[in-house]
Design an enzyme around this catalytic site. Structure first.
Site, mmCIF file in Angstrom:
data_model
loop_
_atom_site.group_PDB
_atom_site.id
_atom_site.type_symbol
_atom_site.label_atom_id
_atom_site.label_comp_id
_atom_site.label_asym_id
_atom_site.label_seq_id
_atom_site.Cartn_x
_atom_site.Cartn_y
_atom_site.Cartn_z
ATOM 1 N N CYS B 79 0.833 -1.209 0.000
ATOM 2 C CA CYS B 79 0.000 0.000 0.000
ATOM 3 C C CYS B 79 0.870 1.262 0.000
ATOM 4 C CB CYS B 79 -0.977 -0.041 1.164
ATOM 5 S SG CYS B 79 -2.308 1.183 1.037
ATOM 6 N N HIS B 162 -3.125 -5.462 1.507
ATOM 7 C CA HIS B 162 -2.430 -5.676 2.779
ATOM 8 C C HIS B 162 -2.412 -7.142 3.182
ATOM 9 C CE1 HIS B 162 -2.136 -1.403 3.845
ATOM 10 N NE2 HIS B 162 -3.346 -1.261 3.324
ATOM 11 N N GLU B 164 -0.571 -8.421 5.242
ATOM 12 C CA GLU B 164 -0.267 -8.478 6.684
ATOM 13 C C GLU B 164 -1.529 -8.369 7.540
ATOM 14 O OE1 GLU B 164 0.147 -5.950 4.732
ATOM 15 O OE2 GLU B 164 -0.202 -4.046 5.766
#
Lengths: 290, 180
Positions: B79, B162, B164
């Site tokens: 991002c 994302h 994560e």
């Protein structure tokens, strides 16, 4: 969990380690963005002036908020009154990135907070303790902040709220499984939220410090006490050199555990906001909404 | 293997947890002295790119990070991390990212899409960018609605979403594979 709630919690995760600054004009918003703010809170008057003016304080003019949305590329937040879901609907209609259902404005409802699950737009709410935080999360808040006394430049309440919340979290973590049901009852929150805190040792959403942050040291204090970022309201644009102070607070949040760096950041910042001590004020905004 | 995670602002902790789950050591980079530790790769997380850019410059991290990446240090940007690696910021990758390409928070979304060499990946887009221009040397890895959202150029990997924020470790594993 609903997709929207998760996405809204995720946006708060992106704000972590950052500073959200109160701004009243597009010009201030640009200064905040250039100083490294991770978001801005658009409002007509900063809390210190709301406190000084007295009277009923309401949601800002959408046109004014739009002006700030057009001035910056970072997320723009705005406040609505506690329980005033129509103001929240209006803020959602102008595609605000985050709504702060805030005790800084005059409450519209002395019993009910907004049913935030009905909205697609995310909400941040203030909390003085763990029970209050989990009640707001249960209503759909996807970010929590302390309810430090706004517009005072006095950090004592934010410290009190953050310490209390962290100590209550540690207490839940240390409980045996069969004690959690009673804890849920005492906190007046659903069992599944209590279980989450017990298992994870944290709130299920991001938790920021807010209220009374005026210096880089204040920001570092709150981060060391467990805040994941800070809101700065009156502390910046009520000070002698807003640009420099804004930058210093941003860097203090990144390097909150490095006193050598904090010492440099604290030099030559000019006048801090004058401030009022908690004990000198008649109106405790933190007591609005429980 | 030891991975540096740029921790100026944003979701750096989530990357750290992901690496821990994969059994890989990592450390956070907040200033120049942190950066000088030995490392085999770098992750630039999501957050606000303007905030990260400002702190990176002021902390004197901009040039050392740029030089290390151009010198061959494997890097993974998610991002805001993708924006920082594009030709308008650190100018490491031959891509141009469009910021807030999906609009404000109401435009944020979740989907599952295929990523080359990785498989089906759950993708969380938060006020996300996409790649609006890529050079001939850039390998497209994933597209969503005809927009390029993940790409690789030699030792540099970026995605607009994302990984994560999900429990899926496949994209991080792919990055670690680029280092090994």
């Amino acid at each position: 969990m609903e997709d929207r709630t998760q996405l809204n919690r995720n946006l708060a995760q992106m704000l972590k380690g950052g500073v959200i600054m109160d701004v009243t004009t597009p010009e201030q918003a640009r200064i905040a963005e250039a100083a490294g703010a991770c978001a801005v809170m658009a409002l007509e008057r900063i809390p210190a002036d709301i406190r000084a003016a007295g009277g009923v304080s309401r949601m800002s003019d959408p046109k004014m908020i739009r002006g700030i949305q057009e001035a910056v590329t970072i997320p723009v937040m705005a406040k609505c009154r506690i329980g005033h879901f129509a103001e929240a609907q209006i803020l959602e209609a102008i595609e605000i990135d985050y709504i702060d259902e805030s005790e800084v404005l005059s409450p519209a409802d002395d019993l009910y907070h907004i049913d935030k699950r009905r909205f697609r737009v995310p909400f941040v709410c203030g909390a003085k303790d763990l029970g209050e935080a989990l009640r707001r999360i249960n209503e759909g808040a996807t970010m929590i902040r302390t309810k430090g006394e706004p517009g005072t430049g006095d950090i004592i309440q934010a410290v009190r709220h953050m310490r209390l919340m962290q100590s209550e979290i540690r207490r839940l973590v240390s409980m045996s499984d069969d004690e959690l049901y009673e804890a849920a009852k005492q906190l007046r929150v659903p069992y599944d939220l209590v279980l989450y805190v017990h298992e994870n040792g944290r709130l299920p959403v991001v938790n920021f410090a807010a209220g009374g942050v005026a210096t880089p040291a204040d920001a570092a204090l709150m981060m060391q006490l467990g805040a994941e970022g800070v809101f700065v309201g009156s502390g910046i644009f009520k000070s002698g050199n807003p640009e420099k102070r804004a930058q210093a607070i941003v860097k203090a949040v990144t390097n909150y555990d490095r006193p050598d760096i904090l010492a440099q950041l604290s030099e030559d910042l000019g006048e801090a906001m004058v401030g009022i001590n908690e004990s000198e004020i008649a109106l405790l905004m933190a007591e609005r909404g429980k | 293997m030891r991975i540096a995670i740029l921790a100026l602002q944003g979701a750096f902790d989530e990357h750290r947890q992901m690496l821990t789950r994969l059994g890989v050591e990592s450390f956070l980079v907040r200033n120049l002295s942190d950066w000088q530790q030995p490392k085999d790769g770098l992750i630039i997380p999501g957050g606000e790119s303007t905030a990260m850019m400002k702190i990176m410059r002021d902390e004197g991290l901009f040039t050392p990070i740029r030089d290390a990446i151009l010198g061959g240090l494997p890097v993974f940007g998610t991002c805001a991390g993708m924006i920082l690696l594009d030709d308008q910021h650190l100018a490491c990758m031959d891509i141009t990212a469009r910021r807030n390409a999906y609009g404000r928070q109401l435009g944020s979304f979740h989907t599952v899409a295929p990523m080359s060499d990785v498989g089906q990946v759950p993708m969380v887009f938060i006020r996300a960018p996409f790649i609006e221009r890529q050079g001939a040397d850039v390998q497209p890895l994933a597209t969503v609605d005809d927009r390029l959202v993940a790409a690789r150029q030699r030792h540099m990997l970026v995605c607009a979403f994302h990984p994560e924020l999900t429990s899926d470790t496949s994209v991080h594993s792919y990055f670690l594979g680029m280092i090994r």
